[in-house]
Design a protein around this motif. Structure first.
Motif, PDB file in Angstrom:
ATOM      1  N   THR A  29      -3.431 -75.700  -0.632  1.00  0.00           N
ATOM      2  CA  THR A  29      -4.108 -76.805   0.490  1.00  0.00           C
ATOM      3  C   THR A  29      -4.813 -75.432   0.386  1.00  0.00           C
ATOM      4  N   GLY A  30      -6.156 -75.962   1.066  1.00  0.00           N
ATOM      5  CA  GLY A  30      -6.627 -74.466   1.151  1.00  0.00           C
ATOM      6  C   GLY A  30      -6.789 -74.981   3.279  1.00  0.00           C
ATOM      7  N   ASN A  31      -8.181 -74.292   3.271  1.00  0.00           N
ATOM      8  CA  ASN A  31      -8.211 -74.727   5.182  1.00  0.00           C
ATOM      9  C   ASN A  31      -8.161 -76.180   5.253  1.00  0.00           C
ATOM     10  N   THR A  32      -9.662 -76.595   5.043  1.00  0.00           N
ATOM     11  CA  THR A  32      -9.523 -78.318   5.179  1.00  0.00           C
ATOM     12  C   THR A  32      -9.318 -78.964   3.623  1.00  0.00           C
ATOM     13  N   SER A  33      -9.497 -78.408   2.691  1.00  0.00           N
ATOM     14  CA  SER A  33      -9.551 -79.389   1.337  1.00  0.00           C
ATOM     15  C   SER A  33      -7.410 -79.519   0.134  1.00  0.00           C
ATOM     16  N   ILE A  34      -7.087 -80.232  -0.234  1.00  0.00           N
ATOM     17  CA  ILE A  34      -6.151 -80.621  -0.355  1.00  0.00           C
ATOM     18  C   ILE A  34      -6.586 -80.896  -1.660  1.00  0.00           C
ATOM     19  N   HIS A  35      -5.580 -79.957  -3.310  1.00  0.00           N
ATOM     20  CA  HIS A  35      -5.578 -80.201  -3.956  1.00  0.00           C
ATOM     21  C   HIS A  35      -5.107 -80.676  -4.835  1.00  0.00           C
ATOM     22  N   ILE A  36      -4.307 -81.840  -5.789  1.00  0.00           N
ATOM     23  CA  ILE A  36      -3.691 -82.892  -6.157  1.00  0.00           C
ATOM     24  C   ILE A  36      -4.014 -83.233  -7.949  1.00  0.00           C
ATOM     25  N   ALA A  37      -2.892 -82.680  -8.314  1.00  0.00           N
ATOM     26  CA  ALA A  37      -2.759 -82.846  -9.525  1.00  0.00           C
ATOM     27  C   ALA A  37      -2.344 -83.959 -10.254  1.00  0.00           C
ATOM     28  N   VAL A  38      -2.882 -84.445 -11.101  1.00  0.00           N
ATOM     29  CA  VAL A  38      -2.780 -86.170 -11.506  1.00  0.00           C
ATOM     30  C   VAL A  38      -2.328 -86.513 -13.005  1.00  0.00           C
ATOM     31  N   ASP A  39      -1.943 -86.848 -13.007  1.00  0.00           N
ATOM     32  CA  ASP A  39      -0.806 -86.858 -14.835  1.00  0.00           C
ATOM     33  C   ASP A  39      -0.759 -88.576 -14.757  1.00  0.00           C
ATOM     34  N   ALA A  46       6.799-102.840 -25.314  1.00  0.00           N
ATOM     35  CA  ALA A  46       7.766-102.904 -26.664  1.00  0.00           C
ATOM     36  C   ALA A  46       8.681-101.033 -26.096  1.00  0.00           C
ATOM     37  N   ASP A  47       7.631-100.360 -25.611  1.00  0.00           N
ATOM     38  CA  ASP A  47       8.178 -98.854 -25.770  1.00  0.00           C
ATOM     39  C   ASP A  47       8.654 -98.556 -24.524  1.00  0.00           C
ATOM     40  N   PRO A  48      10.613 -97.826 -24.604  1.00  0.00           N
ATOM     41  CA  PRO A  48      10.632 -97.457 -23.540  1.00  0.00           C
ATOM     42  C   PRO A  48      10.621 -96.522 -22.663  1.00  0.00           C
ATOM     43  N   GLU A  49       9.505 -95.411 -23.688  1.00  0.00           N
ATOM     44  CA  GLU A  49       8.987 -94.399 -23.054  1.00  0.00           C
ATOM     45  C   GLU A  49       7.622 -94.053 -23.154  1.00  0.00           C
ATOM     46  N   TYR A  50       7.202 -92.965 -21.929  1.00  0.00           N
ATOM     47  CA  TYR A  50       5.866 -93.051 -21.760  1.00  0.00           C
ATOM     48  C   TYR A  50       5.291 -92.106 -21.912  1.00  0.00           C
ATOM     49  N   LYS A  51       3.787 -91.763 -22.587  1.00  0.00           N
ATOM     50  CA  LYS A  51       3.603 -90.942 -22.813  1.00  0.00           C
ATOM     51  C   LYS A  51       2.598 -90.092 -22.728  1.00  0.00           C
ATOM     52  N   LYS A  52       1.884 -89.314 -21.599  1.00  0.00           N
ATOM     53  CA  LYS A  52       1.060 -88.425 -21.278  1.00  0.00           C
ATOM     54  C   LYS A  52      -0.386 -88.648 -21.804  1.00  0.00           C
ATOM     55  N   THR A  53      -1.281 -89.322 -20.668  1.00  0.00           N
ATOM     56  CA  THR A  53      -2.406 -89.490 -22.017  1.00  0.00           C
ATOM     57  C   THR A  53      -3.811 -88.863 -21.293  1.00  0.00           C
ATOM     58  N   THR A  54      -3.588 -87.928 -20.114  1.00  0.00           N
ATOM     59  CA  THR A  54      -4.536 -87.628 -18.720  1.00  0.00           C
ATOM     60  C   THR A  54      -4.373 -87.027 -18.051  1.00  0.00           C
ATOM     61  N   HIS A  55      -4.529 -85.667 -17.847  1.00  0.00           N
ATOM     62  CA  HIS A  55      -4.096 -84.383 -15.981  1.00  0.00           C
ATOM     63  C   HIS A  55      -5.498 -84.469 -15.872  1.00  0.00           C
ATOM     64  N   CYS A  56      -5.608 -84.480 -14.718  1.00  0.00           N
ATOM     65  CA  CYS A  56      -7.288 -83.939 -13.314  1.00  0.00           C
ATOM     66  C   CYS A  56      -6.255 -83.219 -12.420  1.00  0.00           C
ATOM     67  N   VAL A  57      -6.820 -82.125 -12.510  1.00  0.00           N
ATOM     68  CA  VAL A  57      -6.843 -82.018 -10.421  1.00  0.00           C
ATOM     69  C   VAL A  57      -8.362 -82.240  -9.557  1.00  0.00           C
ATOM     70  N   ILE A  58      -7.921 -83.441  -8.172  1.00  0.00           N
ATOM     71  CA  ILE A  58      -8.965 -83.747  -7.811  1.00  0.00           C
ATOM     72  C   ILE A  58      -8.575 -83.048  -6.198  1.00  0.00           C
ATOM     73  N   VAL A  59      -9.915 -82.602  -5.892  1.00  0.00           N
ATOM     74  CA  VAL A  59      -9.584 -82.045  -4.621  1.00  0.00           C
ATOM     75  C   VAL A  59     -10.519 -82.429  -3.225  1.00  0.00           C
ATOM     76  N   PHE A  60      -9.973 -83.463  -2.290  1.00  0.00           N
ATOM     77  CA  PHE A  60     -10.576 -83.681  -0.811  1.00  0.00           C
ATOM     78  C   PHE A  60     -10.358 -82.867  -0.325  1.00  0.00           C
ATOM     79  N   VAL A  61     -11.183 -83.599   0.723  1.00  0.00           N
ATOM     80  CA  VAL A  61     -11.469 -82.403   1.728  1.00  0.00           C
ATOM     81  C   VAL A  61     -11.373 -83.459   2.590  1.00  0.00           C
ATOM     82  N   SER A  62     -10.251 -82.908   3.699  1.00  0.00           N
ATOM     83  CA  SER A  62     -10.059 -83.642   5.345  1.00  0.00           C
ATOM     84  C   SER A  62     -11.283 -83.455   6.387  1.00  0.00           C
TER      85      SER A  62
END
Length: 107
Positions: A29-39, A46-62
């Motif tokens: 978190t910054g003064n007015t921002s929140i940084h969120i990691a998204v996976d 039919a597959d019981p196991e999830y595999k990571k496909t994408t990652h990013c960071v999103i910054v929101f300002v309140s």
């Protein structure tokens, strides 16, 4: 308000019919921002196991009801993993600022 989406890594494609799961975690978190990691994870039904496909960071300002940035409650990392993610967010911020500075003459 979303102000930035970056650090995007496409690891593997999501196929039509896959089940998709999204995990989001506050990493800074910054003064007015929140940084969120998204996976993003996916799996065939039919597959019981999830595999990571994408990652990013999103910054929101309140923002307040008038659209002006407002202070956010600080998030304090406690675990080593949280501290590393916080450093990662701060590094991405420095890189983003550097890229913006370099591109300024073109916009």
């Amino acid at each position: 308000m979303t102000v930035y989406v970056g650090g995007i890594r496409f690891i593997k494609p999501v196929s039509i019919g896959d089940i998709v799961k999204v995990d989001a975690t506050v990493i800074h978190t910054g003064n007015t921002s929140i940084h969120i990691a998204v996976d993003v994870f996916s799996r065939h039904i039919a597959d019981p196991e999830y595999k990571k496909t994408t990652h990013c960071v999103i910054v929101f300002v309140s923002v307040d009801q008038n659209g002006k940035p407002q202070h956010v409650k600080p998030w304090i990392p406690k675990t080593e993993v949280e501290k590393k993610f916080c450093e990662y967010a701060q590094t991405l911020t420095k890189l983003r600022d550097s890229i913006s500075k370099e591109m300024k003459p073109f916009f």
